[in-house]
Enzyme design. Structure first.
Site, PDB file in Angstrom:
ATOM      1  N   TYR A 277       0.888  -1.554  -0.037  1.00  0.00           N
ATOM      2  CA  TYR A 277       0.025  -0.014   0.297  1.00  0.00           C
ATOM      3  C   TYR A 277       0.499   1.380   0.062  1.00  0.00           C
ATOM      4  O   TYR A 277       2.126   1.459  -0.843  1.00  0.00           O
ATOM      5  CB  TYR A 277      -0.617  -0.534   1.431  1.00  0.00           C
TER       6      TYR A 277
ATOM      7  N   LYS B 227     -20.539 -20.247  -9.658  1.00  0.00           N
ATOM      8  CA  LYS B 227     -19.312 -20.912 -10.893  1.00  0.00           C
ATOM      9  C   LYS B 227     -18.404 -20.458 -10.538  1.00  0.00           C
ATOM     10  O   LYS B 227     -17.043 -20.518 -11.202  1.00  0.00           O
ATOM     11  CB  LYS B 227     -20.346 -19.404 -12.054  1.00  0.00           C
TER      12      LYS B 227
ATOM     13  N   GLU C 182     -24.119 -15.917 -17.349  1.00  0.00           N
ATOM     14  CA  GLU C 182     -24.548 -16.638 -16.799  1.00  0.00           C
ATOM     15  C   GLU C 182     -26.764 -16.593 -16.686  1.00  0.00           C
ATOM     16  O   GLU C 182     -26.916 -15.520 -16.372  1.00  0.00           O
ATOM     17  CB  GLU C 182     -24.038 -16.719 -15.483  1.00  0.00           C
ATOM     18  N   ASP C 183     -26.244 -17.195 -16.989  1.00  0.00           N
ATOM     19  CA  ASP C 183     -28.178 -17.782 -17.474  1.00  0.00           C
ATOM     20  C   ASP C 183     -29.376 -16.347 -17.307  1.00  0.00           C
ATOM     21  O   ASP C 183     -29.968 -15.896 -16.282  1.00  0.00           O
ATOM     22  CB  ASP C 183     -29.160 -17.828 -15.476  1.00  0.00           C
TER      23      ASP C 183
ATOM     24  N   ASP D 161     -24.131 -20.986 -21.111  1.00  0.00           N
ATOM     25  CA  ASP D 161     -25.411 -21.853 -20.962  1.00  0.00           C
ATOM     26  C   ASP D 161     -24.984 -21.648 -22.428  1.00  0.00           C
ATOM     27  O   ASP D 161     -25.990 -22.894 -23.079  1.00  0.00           O
ATOM     28  CB  ASP D 161     -26.723 -20.754 -20.650  1.00  0.00           C
TER      29      ASP D 161
ATOM     30  N   GLY E 140     -34.184 -22.439 -28.136  1.00  0.00           N
ATOM     31  CA  GLY E 140     -33.462 -21.556 -26.657  1.00  0.00           C
ATOM     32  C   GLY E 140     -32.173 -22.077 -27.164  1.00  0.00           C
ATOM     33  O   GLY E 140     -31.272 -21.783 -28.162  1.00  0.00           O
ATOM     34  N   ALA E 141     -31.205 -20.662 -26.095  1.00  0.00           N
ATOM     35  CA  ALA E 141     -29.965 -20.303 -26.005  1.00  0.00           C
ATOM     36  C   ALA E 141     -28.847 -21.639 -26.205  1.00  0.00           C
ATOM     37  O   ALA E 141     -27.954 -21.656 -27.072  1.00  0.00           O
ATOM     38  CB  ALA E 141     -29.699 -19.924 -24.570  1.00  0.00           C
TER      39      ALA E 141
ATOM     40  N   ASN F 263     -21.040 -28.441 -17.965  1.00  0.00           N
ATOM     41  CA  ASN F 263     -19.942 -27.372 -18.587  1.00  0.00           C
ATOM     42  C   ASN F 263     -18.980 -27.009 -18.137  1.00  0.00           C
ATOM     43  O   ASN F 263     -17.943 -26.369 -18.610  1.00  0.00           O
ATOM     44  CB  ASN F 263     -21.203 -25.982 -18.369  1.00  0.00           C
TER      45      ASN F 263
END
Length: 398
Positions: free
Chosen positions: A49, A104, A146-147, A172, A206-207, A330
């Site tokens: 610091y 995740k 995500e999601d 996804d 979908g995705a 995944n």
């Protein structure tokens, strides 16, 4: 202990979880920040610091590129969600999605040795999310979406890729697609077929479903038929004819035989079923598939068809669950994909990188290939390094 034995033990442990055990593990969250330098005396403080840190800040001000090596930003992945499509729970909002995003981030650290923080946003507006991440860009090096619910997820990913000079991937979509391709590559081998020979039905447009269809088409699979809640996705269907968007686009690139109707028509004479939706697969429809068929029932926590039913008709069965053989997860893909992209200094995650990741995952299981072992275990320590190396090599190859 063998990988298979370790997996069996872990699977057994996963089946007798208690509510108390789960909530105790999440109390206070699953992440923490730790220092990488000692802070035990005044000299340590002066280096980490003030006054020492001022020298580093001045150097970065003179040469911004130094931030890549003198801060953690370029090795930090943000896991971004708006909470609109969380696991099998749907639109539960950002706060309720946070435990998933923390998990995740923990996976990124454990399997990819990448620092990661969850970032849940209290907006579903695509442009607001893009603007937020553009403003935060000096603080991170990659974005794992995500999601995020379809179809907004497609627009969001595309806009972020254009707006940010760093790797962006909606896991996804693409993580699922990469592991599905790896699994299908080996399932085809174990049943004595080539990818290009397969007739594939993807349930869910979908995705994940569209991404799976896209990666299969790029990997020499020529006959892919998608199903959505209205039936077979066909460019002649009234709601898709002349329409825009990802579903209309994939309708024009798939279904080469012009199949119409529903699951029965799609699965008649099919070799492969890949489920990435909440729809259930009727046993009578399984019987319509070709002999030695391949069934990937990936919906979680409830597969489209239970393995004990699917094995009556299919030679190879996979799910997304850890308590059945052939888990298509995944975590086999995303830690190594992001690590490889960051190691190589990539600014984009490209189709070539995803194909390289799929090949690396498939190759790891090739030596012990069997109908109940088409992909390595998510706990196999070889996976992330192999995917990292393959993705980095794909970057280097251009």
């Amino acid at each position: 202990m063998s990988i298979d034995a370790a997996t069996a033990i872990d699977n057994s442990a996963a089946t007798d979880l208690t509510e108390a055990e789960i909530f105790d593990a999440h109390r206070g969250g699953k992440l923490s920040i730790t220092s990488t330098v000692p802070l035990t005396n005044k000299r340590d403080l002066s280096i980490a610091y003030t006054p020492g840190v001022a020298e580093v800040s001045r150097a970065i001000h003179r040469n911004p590129e130094l931030a890549r090596t003198l801060t953690w930003a370029e090795r930090l992945v943000v896991v971004v969600s708006d909470g609109t499509a969380v696991l099998g729970l749907g639109n539960i909002g950002p706060s309720a999605s946070l435990p998933v995003m923390e998990g995740k981030s923990a996976l990124f650290k454990t399997f990819g040795d990448l620092d990661s923080i969850p970032l849940v946003l209290n907006t579903t507006d695509v442009d607001e999310i893009v603007e937020t991440l553009v403003r935060l860009r000096p603080s991170f090096g990659a974005v794992n979406l995500e999601d995020v619910a379809a179809p907004r997820c497609f627009e969001l990913e595309e806009k972020l890729i254009e707006a940010l000079d760093c790797p962006v991937m909606h896991d996804d979509q693409h993580g699922t697609a990469v592991v599905a391709l790896a699994a299908l590559t080996n399932a085809a081998k174990v049943t004595g077929r080539e990818l290009g020979q397969l007739r594939v039905v993807v349930s869910g447009a979908g995705a994940a479903g569209i991404a799976v269809a896209e990666i299969l088409l790029s990997a020499a699979v020529t006959d892919v038929v998608l199903l959505d809640s209205r039936g077979v996705v066909n460019s002649a269907r009234p709601d898709l004819a002349g329409a825009a968007g990802k579903k209309a686009e994939i309708a024009g690139r798939s279904n080469p035989r012009g199949v119409e109707g529903g699951p029965a028509e799609a699965l008649a004479g099919a070799d492969v079923f890949i489920g990435v939706s909440s729809s259930k697969l009727d046993e009578t429809h399984l019987a319509l598939m070709n002999r030695d068929s391949i069934v990937f029932a990936l919906s979680n926590p409830d597969p489209e068809v239970l393995p004990e039913v699917a094995v009556k008709y299919a030679a190879v069965v996979a799910t997304g669950r850890s308590d059945f053989p052939n888990q298509i997860n995944n975590v086999l893909a995303f830690p190594g994909i992001f690590r490889g992209a960051l190691d190589a200094g990539a600014r984009r995650i490209t189709p070539a990188m995803k194909l390289a990741a799929a090949r690396a995952i498939a190759d790891l299981a090739a030596a012990d290939l069997a109908v109940d072992y088409i992909v390595p275990s998510p706990l196999d320590p070889r996976v992330a390094p192999a995917v990292t190396a393959a993705v980095a090599a794909a970057v280097e190859a251009g």
